[in-house]
Motif scaffolding. Structure first.
Motif, short mmCIF file in Angstrom:
data_model
loop_
_atom_site.label_atom_id
_atom_site.label_comp_id
_atom_site.label_asym_id
_atom_site.label_seq_id
_atom_site.Cartn_x
_atom_site.Cartn_y
_atom_site.Cartn_z
N GLU B 110 83.41 52.49 43.18
CA GLU B 110 84.53 53.14 43.93
C GLU B 110 85.88 52.37 43.26
OE1 GLU B 110 87.41 52.66 48.13
OE2 GLU B 110 85.13 51.74 47.88
N TYR B 111 86.90 53.37 42.73
CA TYR B 111 88.04 53.01 41.95
C TYR B 111 89.16 53.39 42.64
CZ TYR B 111 85.03 53.43 37.66
OH TYR B 111 84.25 53.29 36.71
N GLU B 112 90.14 52.51 42.61
CA GLU B 112 91.48 52.71 43.01
C GLU B 112 92.27 53.03 41.72
OE1 GLU B 112 93.91 49.29 44.58
OE2 GLU B 112 95.24 49.69 43.03
N VAL B 113 92.56 54.53 41.68
CA VAL B 113 92.93 55.16 40.54
C VAL B 113 94.43 54.78 40.49
CG1 VAL B 113 93.10 57.41 39.20
CG2 VAL B 113 91.09 56.95 40.60
N ARG B 114 94.83 54.56 39.01
CA ARG B 114 96.20 54.27 38.82
C ARG B 114 96.94 55.24 37.66
NH1 ARG B 114 95.97 47.58 38.26
NH2 ARG B 114 95.46 47.05 40.53
N ALA B 115 98.19 55.42 37.66
CA ALA B 115 98.76 56.30 36.59
C ALA B 115 98.36 55.86 35.19
CB ALA B 115 100.03 56.39 37.02
N HIS B 116 98.12 56.74 34.48
CA HIS B 116 97.89 56.32 33.04
C HIS B 116 98.55 57.17 32.11
CE1 HIS B 116 94.89 59.70 33.69
NE2 HIS B 116 95.21 59.94 32.49
N GLY B 127 110.45 55.60 32.24
CA GLY B 127 109.60 56.06 33.47
C GLY B 127 108.23 56.74 33.15
N ALA B 128 107.81 56.44 31.98
CA ALA B 128 106.32 56.67 31.80
C ALA B 128 105.45 55.96 32.62
CB ALA B 128 106.13 56.64 30.32
N PRO B 129 104.22 56.24 32.94
CA PRO B 129 103.17 55.46 33.67
C PRO B 129 103.02 54.17 32.69
CG PRO B 129 102.34 57.70 33.58
CD PRO B 129 103.68 57.78 32.75
N LEU B 130 102.81 53.12 33.38
CA LEU B 130 102.57 51.87 32.60
C LEU B 130 101.01 51.86 32.50
CD1 LEU B 130 104.68 49.42 34.74
CD2 LEU B 130 105.22 50.43 32.37
N LEU B 133 99.24 46.56 31.12
CA LEU B 133 98.98 45.31 30.47
C LEU B 133 100.14 44.67 30.39
CD1 LEU B 133 96.48 46.95 27.90
CD2 LEU B 133 95.89 45.29 29.59
N PHE B 134 101.44 45.23 30.47
CA PHE B 134 102.57 44.37 30.41
C PHE B 134 103.44 44.96 31.70
CE2 PHE B 134 101.39 44.63 26.05
CZ PHE B 134 101.69 42.98 25.80
N PRO B 135 104.28 44.26 32.37
CA PRO B 135 104.97 44.59 33.53
C PRO B 135 106.16 45.49 33.49
CG PRO B 135 105.62 42.44 32.79
CD PRO B 135 104.59 42.79 32.07
N ASP B 136 106.63 45.74 32.35
CA ASP B 136 107.86 46.51 32.30
C ASP B 136 108.03 47.16 31.25
OD1 ASP B 136 107.97 44.52 30.44
OD2 ASP B 136 109.84 43.74 30.80
N GLY B 137 107.10 47.78 30.55
CA GLY B 137 107.08 48.68 29.78
C GLY B 137 105.64 48.86 29.03
N ASN B 138 105.67 49.84 27.91
CA ASN B 138 104.44 49.93 27.15
C ASN B 138 104.70 49.53 25.68
OD1 ASN B 138 103.00 51.24 29.52
ND2 ASN B 138 103.96 53.11 29.18
N THR B 139 105.91 49.13 25.43
CA THR B 139 106.19 48.42 23.81
C THR B 139 105.78 47.13 23.74
OG1 THR B 139 107.81 50.22 23.89
CG2 THR B 139 107.86 48.44 22.14
#
Lengths: 316, 745
Positions: B110-116, B127-130, B133-139
Motif C-alpha cells: 500500500e503506497y501513499e502516492v506523491r507528486a513526481h 512550482g514543479a513537483p518536488l 530529496l530536498f525540501p525546497d527545490g530540485n536543483t
C-alpha cells in the motif's frame, strides 16, 4: 515465471481442446511465449502450457499442384533455406530469414511468427505495468507517451507496431491461413487488437498459390540494429511485369502499422507504369498518404516512403 | 627507452584471467556452491514517488518454497519512501529463482502516492513537483569556473556564436553482474561473495550497514564481467539481510531488468555556450552553462563537467557553470567515464560552429586554440606531465585523409546520392590519472623464484591486474610468466588495492605494486649479493629474464630461483597514493615535480548520410590516444577497441527511455536498449592508434586509458554536420533525429 503444468499435445484436436479449456497457453518454439511469462506482461498467468512440438507431421514445407503448403510447426530457418520457397516465393524466404537471430529462427515456427504478441513497449512492460487497451484496459498509453516506433497506419485506439516479417510477405503473396476450423485469407486474419483465432482454434497450415510467371518479389525492411531486431518499417511487393512495366502488383506495409497494411493507392500508382525514379517516388508518396503521425513518429512517414520507393526501384 | 624494457609493452603476454574466461571456468558470485542455498529477488516500486504505508507479504510467505521477505525495516539503508519506479521495496528468498519471482507478484504494497517529476526541464520550473530529496527545490548544486574577465573577453571578440544543445542520451552500462552477491553468516561473521568494482569498499559498507567490527566481515571479489561504472550497485546488503534472517546461504542474482531499473545510468545533459573569437581564430571568451539530470542521485557525478568542457582549450576569459537537477528517475552515476563524453561533445560541437562562422577550417581552428606542450593548466597553473593533443589531432586527421577530403558543410554528395562529411575532434582527458586514496600492495617471492601478487582489487576483467603483473615482472627482472595474480579482493588476506574506477587502477594500484616490487627487489639483491663469489654490492646488480647479474659483467649471474630457494622470506609491500606519484621520474619531469596529468585523445571520422532514410554510415573512424606508455600490449589495444565500440553505441544506439507520465523505463532490456552486436560494428572502418608520450605519471610513464578512449563520440556529430550543413545535437543519431534535423520528421 510462475509454475505451470506442461502438457505435450499429441494431436491438433487435443491442443485445441486444452486451449478451449481456458487458462492455457500454446507453445511451439516458445521464443515469444516464454518472454511474456518471464516478464509477467499479461494480467494473468497460464496454469497450463501446451507443447505443440510433439504433434507429428506439422512441420512440412512442400509444393502441391503449384500450391506452397507450410505446416504450422515449420521452423523459420527451414523456410528461409528451402529451395522450394526461395524459388517461387522468394519474398517469404527473405522475410523468414530476417527474423531475429539464427538461434531464434532455429526455434521459432511460422505459425508462432504469425501469432506472436505485440512488441509495443507499453504492452510488453513487465508485470502488466501498463494495462493497455490491447489487454482490456481503457487507453493506449503510447498515444500520450513515447510513440517513436508506433504505428502510422491502421491505428484505431491501439497504435501497436506490427512485429511479424513473414506476415507482410505472405499478405503480398495472397496467402491463406488454415486452422483446425476454417481457411481464412491472411488479410482477414488480423484485426487492430490481434489475430482472429477463436478460443478453440489454432493455425495448422499456410497455403500460398504460385505467383504467375514473370512475377517479381521484394521484401525490404528497416531495423535500427541490422544484426537482429524487429522491423521498424518494412514492405513487401509482389509485381507482375509486362516488359519493363508493372502490370499488376500488391504492396503491403509492416512494422509501423497495426496489422499487415495493404496500400491499394500505391498499387494503383504502380500498375501500368515503368519502374523509374519518378514513378517510384510517386508510389512511395502514395503509400504513406493516409498516414497519421503521433507526436514522436512523424519520421516513420519519411522512412516508409523511402523504403517503398527503393523497393519499387529494385523491381527493375 | 622501450628497448630497455623486457616485459612492458611486449605483445603476446596473455591476460591473467584469460584462460578462465574463455574456458567458462571463471566464477561469478552466484556460482559459489555451498550445498543448498536460497535465491533472492527484489521487488521494485511501481510509483515514481511514494511512501510505503504497509506491506502484506503473507501470500508470498505462504507460497511453497519461500523462506523470507525483507523490507525497509530489515535492510540497512532502505527508506520507506521510494523515489523512482523500480526503487527497492522488498526482497524475497526462496528455494529457486522462479519461486522467488512468483512470490514477488504476491506481495501487496500500500503506497501513499506523491507528486513526481521525471522531465528535467519540468523539474527546474517554479512550482514543479518536488522529487522529495530536498525540501525546497530540485536543483542540487552549482559548480563554477570563473577565469579572467568575461565581459572584456567578449569585447575583444570580432565574432561571437551562441550554441545550444538538446538533452544528451542517458546510457545504461548494464554489466554482466551488477550487484550479484552470495552471503552467509557463520558464527556472526558475514561472508560475502560479490562482483563489485571495489571489494574493500564493499567490506567497509557491510561493516557500516550491519554495525560489525571489521574483522567480522569477509568479502571475496568474484568475476564481475566488467563494470563500466555500474559495478557498484549497492544492493549487496539485501543478500546479507536475507541470509541473516534465514540463517542460510542466500544468493542474489540481479537480472537485466534489475540493472535497468535500479542500476545507475549516465546522466543526461544539455548546454548553452556563448563563445567569442578574433578574426584570426584566437578564442577570447567562453561563457558556458550546463544542466545535468542526475535522476535521484543527490551527489551526481557531473560536478567536474565544467573542467571537462573546457579542458585543453586555451581561453583566458571563461565562465563555466553547471546546474544539477534531480528527477524521479533512477540514479545517475558512472558510465565508462563521467563527464568527458558529454563535455567533449558539447565543447567540440561549439568549436565546430565557431570555426564555420570564422570561415576557418575546423581542424586549423582547433590546432590554434588547444593547449600545447609546456603550457600549464589555465586554472591551477600546474604543468602537465605531457601534452601531445596537437599531434593526436594531426594523426587523427591524417588517418582519415582529412587534408585531401575536407570540404565546407553540406558541400559534397557521393555518387550514390548520400551526403559526405568529415571531422576531427579532440580533448585532454582528466581520467587515467591518480586516485587520491591510498592503495596498498603485497607481493610474495616463492622459493622457486616465481612471484604472487596479492590483489586487493576487483575482478572486473579489464586487464589492469595484468598490467600490474607487468610492472612487477619488469621491476623484479622476472619473466612475465613467472608472475601470477594470487587472491583477488579477499579482504581478510589482501591489502586494500582501491576502487577500480576512474581509469586510475593502472597508475594508482600499479604504483603500489611497483613500489612493492622495488621493496622486494632490494631484499632480493641484498640476498643475491652475498651469494656471488666473491660477494658483490647490491647496487652493482641488475635483473632481467629471471636472472640477476652483475651490471659490469652480465655473464656472472644467479637465477631468481637460486636466490629465493635460500631466502624464503622475501615479501614486498607498499602503500601508495599521492606520495607515490612523486617517487617516479617521468619523461622530462624529475621525481617530485607536482605535475598534472591529462590523457590526450583525438578522433577523425568520415561519414555518409542518407538524407531520405536518415541512416548514417561510418566510413572511417580513427581514434588516437596517447596513453604515455603501453604496458599490457594486447590489453591496451583491446581497451581502445572497446572504447570505439562504446562510442559507436553512444553515437547511434544508447538511450534509456522513460515514460514521462509514470517514470517507467520503456526499454529495460537488450532488445530495445540496442547494444550493437558484433555484426552491427563496421570493424573495417574503425581504427585505434595508441601513442606513447612516455610521460604519464604512472610507473614507467604510463597513464590509465579506459575512459579517455571512450569519450569522443562528438566526432560523429561534427562529421554529420559537415555532411548535412545542419546540426543534429540530440544523440543518439538515429534516423529519427537525422530526419528531424533535416525538417523531414
Amino acid at each position: 515465471m510462475n509454475q505451470f503444468n506442461h502438457v505435450n499435445a499429441s494431436t491438433v484436436a487435443e491442443a485445441a481442446s486444452l486451449k478451449a479449456g481456458g487458462n492455457a497457453a500454446l507453445m511451439a518454439g516458445g521464443t515469444d511465449l516464454l518472454t511474456t511469462l518471464i516478464d509477467y506482461i499479461n494480467p494473468t498467468q497460464p496454469a497450463t502450457v501446451v507443447n505443440l512440438k510433439n504433434i507429428p507431421n506439422l512441420d512440412y514445407i512442400k509444393e502441391e499442384s503449384g500450391m506452397l503448403k507450410i505446416g504450422a510447426l515449420a521452423r523459420l530457418t527451414d523456410i528461409a533455406d528451402s529451395s522450394v520457397v526461395k524459388d517461387k516465393w522468394a519474398a517469404l524466404a527473405e522475410a523468414a530469414g530476417k527474423v531475429a537471430t539464427p538461434q531464434i529462427r532455429n526455434m521459432g515456427t511460422i505459425a508462432g511468427n504469425l501469432c506472436q504478441e505485440s512488441r509495443c513497449w507499453y504492452y510488453r512492460s513487465a508485470n502488466n505495468y501498463f494495462h493497455c487497451l490491447r489487454k482490456g484496459g481503457v487507453i493506449c498509453q503510447a498515444v500520450p507517451g513515447n510513440n517513436t516506433y508506433h504505428a502510422i497506419l491502421g491505428g484505431s485506439g491501439c497504435f501497436s507496431p506490427f512485429p511479424s516479417d513473414t506476415a507482410i510477405a505472405l499478405t503480398a503473396l495472397g496467402a491463406t491461413v488454415v486452422t483446425n476450423k476454417r481457411s481464412i485469407g491472411i488479410e482477414d486474419f488480423y484485426e487492430v487488437l490481434g489475430n482472429t483465432l477463436g478460443n478453440d482454434e489454432l493455425v495448422t497450415e499456410i497455403q500460398v498459390a504460385a505467383p504467375a510467371s514473370g512475377t517479381k518479389q521484394v521484401y525490404s525492411r528497416y531495423a535500427l540494429r541490422k544484426s537482429f531486431d524487429f522491423p521498424v518499417s518494412c514492405v513487401a511487393i509482389v509485381a507482375t511485369m509486362s516488359g519493363s512495366n508493372v502490370s499488376d502488383c500488391k504492396i503491403v506495409l509492416g512494422g509501423c502499422v497495426t496489422r499487415p497494411w495493404r496500400v491499394t493507392g500505391a498499387e494503383d500508382a504502380l500498375k501500368g507504369k515503368a519502374v523509374n525514379e519518378a514513378n517510384a517516388e510517386a508510389v512511395g508518396t502514395e503509400a504513406v498518404k493516409g498516414a497519421l503521425a503521433l507526436p514522436y513518429n512523424k519520421w516513420l512517414i519519411q522512412l516508409t516512403k523511402t523504403l517503398v520507393k527503393r523497393a519499387v526501384l529494385s523491381l527493375a | 627507452m622501450a628497448d630497455e624494457l623486457s616485459v612492458i609493452g611486449k605483445p603476446g603476454n596473455i591476460d591473467q584471467q584469460a584462460v578462465e574466461c574463455v574456458t567458462g571456468t571463471i566464477e561469478f558470485p552466484n556460482d559459489v556452491y555451498m550445498g543448498q542455498k536460497l535465491h533472492a529477488k527484489i521487488l521494485g516500486s511501481t510509483h515514481a514517488h511514494a511512501r510505503v504505508v504497509s506491506i502484506d507479504a503473507s501470500a508470498a510467505l505462504a507460497l511453497d518454497g519461500v523462506e523470507a521477505v525483507v523490507t525497509h525495516e530489515d535492510v540497512p539503508g532502505w527508506s520507506d519512501v521510494k523515489y523512482h519506479v523500480g526503487d527497492a521495496v522488498a526482497a524475497v528468498a526462496a528455494r529457486d529463482e522462479n519461486t522467488a519471482y512468483h512470490a514477488l507478484t504476491l506481495i501487496e504494497v500500500e503506497y501513499e502516492v506523491r507528486a513526481h517529476v521525471v522531465d528535467p526541464d519540468e523539474a527546474m520550473q517554479p512550482g514543479a513537483p518536488l522529487v522529495g530529496l530536498f525540501p525546497d527545490g530540485n536543483t542540487t548544486l552549482r559548480t563554477d569556473i570563473v577565469r579572467g574577465d568575461i565581459e572584456a573577453g567578449f569585447a575583444q571578440a570580432d565574432v561571437t556564436i551562441e550554441d545550444e544543445s538538446g538533452w544528451t542520451n542517458r546510457w545504461q552500462n548494464s554489466p554482466i553482474g551488477g550487484g550479484n552477491t552470495t552471503a552467509w553468516w557463520q558464527d556472526e561473521i558475514l561472508h560475502a561473495w560479490v562482483d563489485t568494482q571495489n571489494p574493500h569498499g564493499e567490506h567497509n559498507g557491510f561493516v557500516g550497514s550491519f554495525a560489525l567490527p571489521h574483522n567480522k566481515v569477509r568479502v571475496f571479489a568474484h568475476a564481475a564481467g566488467g563494470g563500466f561504472g555500474g559495478g557498484r550497485a549497492a544492493v549487496q546488503a539485501v543478500a546479507a539481510a536475507l541470509a541473516k534472517k534465514t540463517g542460510k546461504v542466500v544468493s542474489l542474482h540481479t537480472d537485466k531488468r534489475d540493472n535497468f531499473s535500479r542500476g545507475v545510468t549516465h546522466f543526461a545533459c544539455k548546454s548553452k555556450i556563448k563563445m567569442g573569437a578574433k578574426n584570426d581564430g584566437t578564442l577570447t571568451a567562453i561563457d558556458a552553462q550546463f544542466w545535468g539530470d542526475g535522476g535521484v542521485n543527490t551527489r551526481p557525478p557531473y560536478n567536474g563537467l565544467p573542467d571537462c568542457l573546457q579542458i585543453g582549450i586555451r581561453c583566458p576569459n571563461a565562465n563555466f557553470k553547471v546546474t544539477g537537477i534531480i528527477t524521479n528517475a533512477p540514479p545517475s552515476g558512472y558510465y565508462r567515464c563521467v563527464q568527458h563524453p558529454p563535455g567533449a561533445f558539447l565543447m567540440n560541437t561549439a568549436l565546430e560552429a565557431m570555426a564555420e562562422k570564422l570561415g576557418m577550417d575546423p581542424l586549423e581552428f582547433r590546432l590554434k586554440n588547444v593547449l600545447t606542450l609546456g603550457e600549464p593548466d589555465q586554472d591551477n597553473g600546474r604543468a602537465f606531465s605531457f601534452n601531445t593533443l596537437t599531434e593526436c589531432l594531426q594523426d587523427a586527421a591524417s588517418g582519415i585523409g582529412y587534408a585531401a577530403g575536407k570540404h565546407a558543410p553540406g558541400a559534397k554528395t557521393l555518387p550514390d546520392g548520400r551526403k559526405h562529411g568529415m571531422a576531427v575532434t579532440g580533448h585532454l582527458d582528466g581520467h587515467g590519472g591518480y586516485s587520491g586514496t591510498g592503495r596498498a600492495a603485497i607481493i610474495t617471492l616463492r622459493p622457486d623464484g616465481t612471484c604472487f601478487l596479492n590483489l586487493g582489487i576487483s575482478r572486473s576483467a579489464c586487464g589492469t591486474q595484468t598490467a600490474h603483473c607487468h610492472f612487477v615482472a619488469e621491476t623484479l627482472g622476472l619473466k612475465y610468466e613467472d608472475v601470477k595474480t594470487g587472491d583477488w579482493g579477499a579482504t581478510a588476506v589482501t591489502a586494500d588495492g582501491g576502487m577500480q574506477a576512474g581509469s586510475t587502477n593502472t597508475n594508482s594500484t600499479g604504483a603500489a605494486f611497483t613500489v612493492a616490487a622495488r621493496d622486494a627487489r632490494e631484499q632480493l639483491f641484498e640476498a643475491a649479493a652475498k651469494m656471488f663469489d666473491p660477494p658483490v654490492n647490491a647496487a652493482d646488480l641488475d635483473a632481467r629474464d629471471s636472472k640477476i647479474f652483475l651490471k659490469s659483467d652480465p655473464a656472472k649471474s644467479l637465477t631468481h630461483k637460486e636466490v629465493c630457494a635460500r631466502n624464503q622470506r622475501i615479501i614486498g609491500k607498499a602503500r601508495a597514493g599521492w606520495d607515490a606519484v612523486l617517487q617516479f621520474d617521468v619523461g622530462p619531469w624529475p621525481a617530485g615535480t607536482p605535475a598534472n596529468q591529462r590523457v590526450p585523445v583525438a578522433s577523425g571520422a568520415e561519414v555518409a548520410v542518407d538524407t531520405e532514410s536518415g541512416e548514417v554510415e561510418v566510413l572511417k573512424w580513427v581514434m588516437v590516444t596517447d596513453i604515455g606508455r603501453v604496458v599490457y600490449y594486447d590489453g591496451a589495444h583491446a581497451q581502445a577497441w572497446a572504447g570505439l565500440y562504446h562510442m559507436f553505441w553512444q553515437a547511434f544506439f544508447g538511450e534509456h527511455i522513460y515514460d514521462r507520465e509514470t517514470g517507467m523505463s520503456l526499454n529495460p532490456n537488450f532488445l530495445n536498449h540496442r547494444w550493437p552486436a558484433s555484426l552491427d560494428i563496421p570493424y573495417d572502418a574503425l581504427q585505434e592508434v595508441l601513442k606513447e608520450g612516455n610521460s604519464g605519471l604512472g610507473p614507467y610513464g604510463a597513464t590509465g586509458m579506459g575512459e579517455p578512449c571512450a569519450s569522443q563520440y562528438c566526432v560523429i556529430a561534427c562529421a554529420i554536420y559537415n555532411a548535412l550543413g545542419v546540426w543534429c545535437k540530440e544523440p543518439p543519431f538515429t534516423p529519427w533525429k537525422i530526419l528531424k534535423a533535416l525538417g523531414k520528421a
